[in-house]
Scaffold this motif. Structure first.
Motif, PDB file in Angstrom:
ATOM      1  N   MET A   1       0.762  -1.330  -0.026  1.00 43.46           N
ATOM      2  CA  MET A   1      -0.165   0.118  -0.220  1.00 43.46           C
ATOM      3  C   MET A   1       1.074   1.163   0.121  1.00 43.46           C
ATOM      4  O   MET A   1       1.980   1.577   0.321  1.00 43.46           O
ATOM      5  CB  MET A   1      -0.671  -0.166   1.121  1.00 43.46           C
ATOM      6  CG  MET A   1      -1.995  -1.390   1.174  1.00 43.46           C
ATOM      7  SD  MET A   1      -2.908  -1.350  -0.063  1.00 43.46           S
ATOM      8  CE  MET A   1      -4.011   0.248   0.310  1.00 43.46           C
ATOM      9  N   GLY A   2      -0.071   2.185  -0.557  1.00 43.26           N
ATOM     10  CA  GLY A   2       0.683   3.517   0.071  1.00 43.26           C
ATOM     11  C   GLY A   2       0.981   4.502   0.641  1.00 43.26           C
ATOM     12  O   GLY A   2       0.145   5.246   1.241  1.00 43.26           O
ATOM     13  N   GLU A   3       2.552   4.101   1.435  1.00 45.62           N
ATOM     14  CA  GLU A   3       2.550   4.624   3.028  1.00 45.62           C
ATOM     15  C   GLU A   3       2.339   6.288   2.818  1.00 45.62           C
ATOM     16  O   GLU A   3       2.655   6.406   3.695  1.00 45.62           O
ATOM     17  CB  GLU A   3       3.704   4.177   3.470  1.00 45.62           C
ATOM     18  CG  GLU A   3       3.444   2.475   3.898  1.00 45.62           C
ATOM     19  CD  GLU A   3       4.402   1.986   4.891  1.00 45.62           C
ATOM     20  OE1 GLU A   3       4.960   0.698   4.240  1.00 45.62           O
ATOM     21  OE2 GLU A   3       5.130   2.737   5.199  1.00 45.62           O
ATOM     22  N   VAL A   9      -0.031   1.891   8.783  1.00 46.43           N
ATOM     23  CA  VAL A   9       0.929   1.774  10.283  1.00 46.43           C
ATOM     24  C   VAL A   9       1.506   0.784  10.281  1.00 46.43           C
ATOM     25  O   VAL A   9       0.369  -0.286  10.674  1.00 46.43           O
ATOM     26  CB  VAL A   9       0.295   2.769  11.147  1.00 46.43           C
ATOM     27  CG1 VAL A   9      -1.032   2.185  11.790  1.00 46.43           C
ATOM     28  CG2 VAL A   9       1.215   3.058  11.969  1.00 46.43           C
ATOM     29  N   ARG A  10       2.492   0.769  11.186  1.00 46.07           N
ATOM     30  CA  ARG A  10       3.148  -0.857  10.998  1.00 46.07           C
ATOM     31  C   ARG A  10       3.537  -0.398  13.055  1.00 46.07           C
ATOM     32  O   ARG A  10       4.182   0.191  13.016  1.00 46.07           O
ATOM     33  CB  ARG A  10       3.947  -1.386  10.428  1.00 46.07           C
ATOM     34  CG  ARG A  10       3.479  -1.958   8.737  1.00 46.07           C
ATOM     35  CD  ARG A  10       4.718  -2.609   8.587  1.00 46.07           C
ATOM     36  NE  ARG A  10       4.186  -3.223   7.348  1.00 46.07           N
ATOM     37  CZ  ARG A  10       4.192  -1.874   6.146  1.00 46.07           C
ATOM     38  NH1 ARG A  10       4.690  -0.628   5.357  1.00 46.07           N
ATOM     39  NH2 ARG A  10       3.880  -2.700   5.097  1.00 46.07           N
ATOM     40  N   ASN A  11       3.443  -1.441  13.565  1.00 47.11           N
ATOM     41  CA  ASN A  11       4.209  -1.720  14.874  1.00 47.11           C
ATOM     42  C   ASN A  11       4.617  -3.007  15.260  1.00 47.11           C
ATOM     43  O   ASN A  11       3.566  -3.829  15.649  1.00 47.11           O
ATOM     44  CB  ASN A  11       3.174  -1.089  15.786  1.00 47.11           C
ATOM     45  CG  ASN A  11       3.614  -0.638  17.805  1.00 47.11           C
ATOM     46  OD1 ASN A  11       4.756   0.134  17.832  1.00 47.11           O
ATOM     47  ND2 ASN A  11       3.410  -2.164  18.357  1.00 47.11           N
ATOM     48  N   ASP A  12       5.304  -3.089  15.713  1.00 49.85           N
ATOM     49  CA  ASP A  12       6.497  -4.886  15.789  1.00 49.85           C
ATOM     50  C   ASP A  12       5.337  -5.404  14.979  1.00 49.85           C
ATOM     51  O   ASP A  12       5.291  -6.650  15.560  1.00 49.85           O
ATOM     52  CB  ASP A  12       5.714  -4.983  17.678  1.00 49.85           C
ATOM     53  CG  ASP A  12       6.213  -4.265  18.099  1.00 49.85           C
ATOM     54  OD1 ASP A  12       7.678  -3.482  18.103  1.00 49.85           O
ATOM     55  OD2 ASP A  12       6.056  -4.288  19.215  1.00 49.85           O
ATOM     56  N   GLY A  13       5.013  -5.667  13.639  1.00 47.66           N
ATOM     57  CA  GLY A  13       4.655  -6.776  12.992  1.00 47.66           C
ATOM     58  C   GLY A  13       3.761  -6.920  13.037  1.00 47.66           C
ATOM     59  O   GLY A  13       2.330  -7.476  12.079  1.00 47.66           O
ATOM     60  N   CYS A 107      -2.404   6.451  15.863  1.00 49.04           N
ATOM     61  CA  CYS A 107      -0.965   5.720  15.508  1.00 49.04           C
ATOM     62  C   CYS A 107       0.234   5.809  14.976  1.00 49.04           C
ATOM     63  O   CYS A 107       1.133   5.452  14.965  1.00 49.04           O
ATOM     64  CB  CYS A 107      -1.852   4.073  15.142  1.00 49.04           C
ATOM     65  SG  CYS A 107      -3.212   3.601  16.701  1.00 49.04           S
ATOM     66  N   ALA A 108      -0.052   6.258  13.359  1.00 44.62           N
ATOM     67  CA  ALA A 108       0.921   7.094  12.135  1.00 44.62           C
ATOM     68  C   ALA A 108       1.088   7.514  12.700  1.00 44.62           C
ATOM     69  O   ALA A 108       2.610   7.470  12.373  1.00 44.62           O
ATOM     70  CB  ALA A 108      -0.182   7.274  11.360  1.00 44.62           C
ATOM     71  N   LEU A 118      -2.309   0.173  21.595  1.00 38.02           N
ATOM     72  CA  LEU A 118      -3.535   0.152  20.800  1.00 38.02           C
ATOM     73  C   LEU A 118      -3.065  -1.107  20.086  1.00 38.02           C
ATOM     74  O   LEU A 118      -3.441  -2.164  19.513  1.00 38.02           O
ATOM     75  CB  LEU A 118      -4.212   1.218  19.565  1.00 38.02           C
ATOM     76  CG  LEU A 118      -4.357   2.673  20.363  1.00 38.02           C
ATOM     77  CD1 LEU A 118      -4.625   3.658  19.137  1.00 38.02           C
ATOM     78  CD2 LEU A 118      -6.085   1.784  20.908  1.00 38.02           C
ATOM     79  N   MET A 119      -1.640  -1.250  19.027  1.00 38.70           N
ATOM     80  CA  MET A 119      -1.718  -1.564  18.250  1.00 38.70           C
ATOM     81  C   MET A 119      -0.545  -2.951  18.827  1.00 38.70           C
ATOM     82  O   MET A 119      -0.126  -3.768  17.672  1.00 38.70           O
ATOM     83  CB  MET A 119      -1.125  -1.451  16.749  1.00 38.70           C
ATOM     84  CG  MET A 119      -1.557  -0.550  16.062  1.00 38.70           C
ATOM     85  SD  MET A 119      -0.468   0.346  14.869  1.00 38.70           S
ATOM     86  CE  MET A 119      -0.936  -0.880  14.380  1.00 38.70           C
TER      87      MET A 119
END
Length: 310
Positions: A1-3, A9-13, A107-108, A118-119
């Motif tokens: 996807m176009g970040e 958004v990613r967090n620890d996998g 989050c992002a 949250l994530m």
């Protein structure tokens, strides 16, 4: 996807994909990144899907409806589509769902601790966060509807005033919110019964979703009461309208009835025919016709008063 568009958004996998205004290209790209069924991807582009849960071995697809306010006051249904699996959550919506739009940027680009809160927990917890906020928004709308009902109560029960427009507006709001609350409650009840354990990890998320269901039950009860009240208001306003119309028709009928003697007498003597008893007296015929008409009208008026029609 176009970040570069802050869609992921990613967090620890763990990955959260947010698509606020889906197109066929973005949904096709989502389908290449995750093993989602093409029919579910097409469902995200439609605004008329009914709430449902589709289950697959590695994920679930959920459609929920939440109230969206447009033109300042009109409530309509907004769709939130969710793909949830181990280690990812994808949310797709065509309408502006503010809680989702607020939580994703937090989050992002927000505090890493908040992102971890949250994530860094199971997918079910992240799913709960926007759903809980959206249900709270629905409760606020329900409270506003109840306040509007209280505001027009005196107008409705004032027989001199008409509140048809206000009652119709409240009836529409109540029906729309009630329909969404009932469907949402049933869908989340099904999710809590059959799917919550799959996405809870080592945590017990049942109390979180029980709290959401409790809020929805309160909303449904309040909307049932509001619906009954609005129906009473509708019937009351209709009766007052009928009563006002009957009074107007009664006045017009009485005026027409009282004018009948003059109409009848003038039709007999409308050809400049003199009455024998008043020949030679100026305006004698006119005087006799007016006097006879007034006498007949006075007698009819007295009779109507005796019958309590006036």
């Amino acid at each position: 996807m176009g970040e570069q568009h802050q869609m992921v958004v990613r967090n620890d996998g763990f990955v959260w994909v947010e698509i606020p205004h889906p197109s066929r290209d973005t949904m096709a790209e989502l389908g290449r990144s995750f093993p989602f069924h093409e029919l579910n991807l097409d469902d995200c582009l439609s605004k008329i899907q009914i709430p449902k849960i589709d289950r697959y071995p590695d994920h679930v697809f959920i459609i929920l409806h939440f109230p969206v306010v447009e033109h300042g006051s009109v409530v309509r249904s907004g769709q939130l589509a969710v793909f949830m699996g181990a280690g990812y959550l994808a949310t797709v919506h065509q309408d502006e769902l503010k809680p989702v739009s607020d939580i994703f940027p937090a989050c992002a680009a927000g505090d890493p601790k908040q992102r971890q809160e949250l994530m860094g927990r199971p997918a079910g917890y992240l799913f709960h966060s926007p759903v809980d906020a959206l249900v709270d928004d629905m409760l606020e709308m329900v409270k506003k509807v109840r306040g509007n009902i209280s505001d027009i109560e005196e107008t409705v029960f004032d027989e001199r005033l008409s509140a048809a427009k206000e009652v119709s507006y409240l009836r529409r709001q109540t029906m729309a919110l009630r329909r969404m609350a009932i469907d949402l409650s049933a869908t989340l009840q099904e999710f809590g019964t059959r799917d919550i354990q799959r996405f809870s990890g080592d945590e017990d998320l049942v109390p979180y979703f029980d709290d959401v269901k409790d809020h929805l039950e309160r909303a449904v009860r309040a909307l049932e009461e509001a619906r009954e009240t609005v129906e009473i208001f509708k019937d009351t306003d209709f009766m007052h309208g009928v009563d006002r119309s009957n009074k107007i028709l009664a006045v017009l009928t009485i005026i027409f009835t009282l004018s009948m003697p003059a109409t009848i007498l003038s039709s007999f003597y409308g050809m400049n025919t003199d009455l024998p008893s008043v020949q030679g007296i100026p305006f004698g015929t006119l005087a006799v016709v007016v006097a006879a008409s007034l006498s007949a009208a006075a007698c009819m008026f007295g009779y109507f008063r005796r019958l309590k029609w006036i």
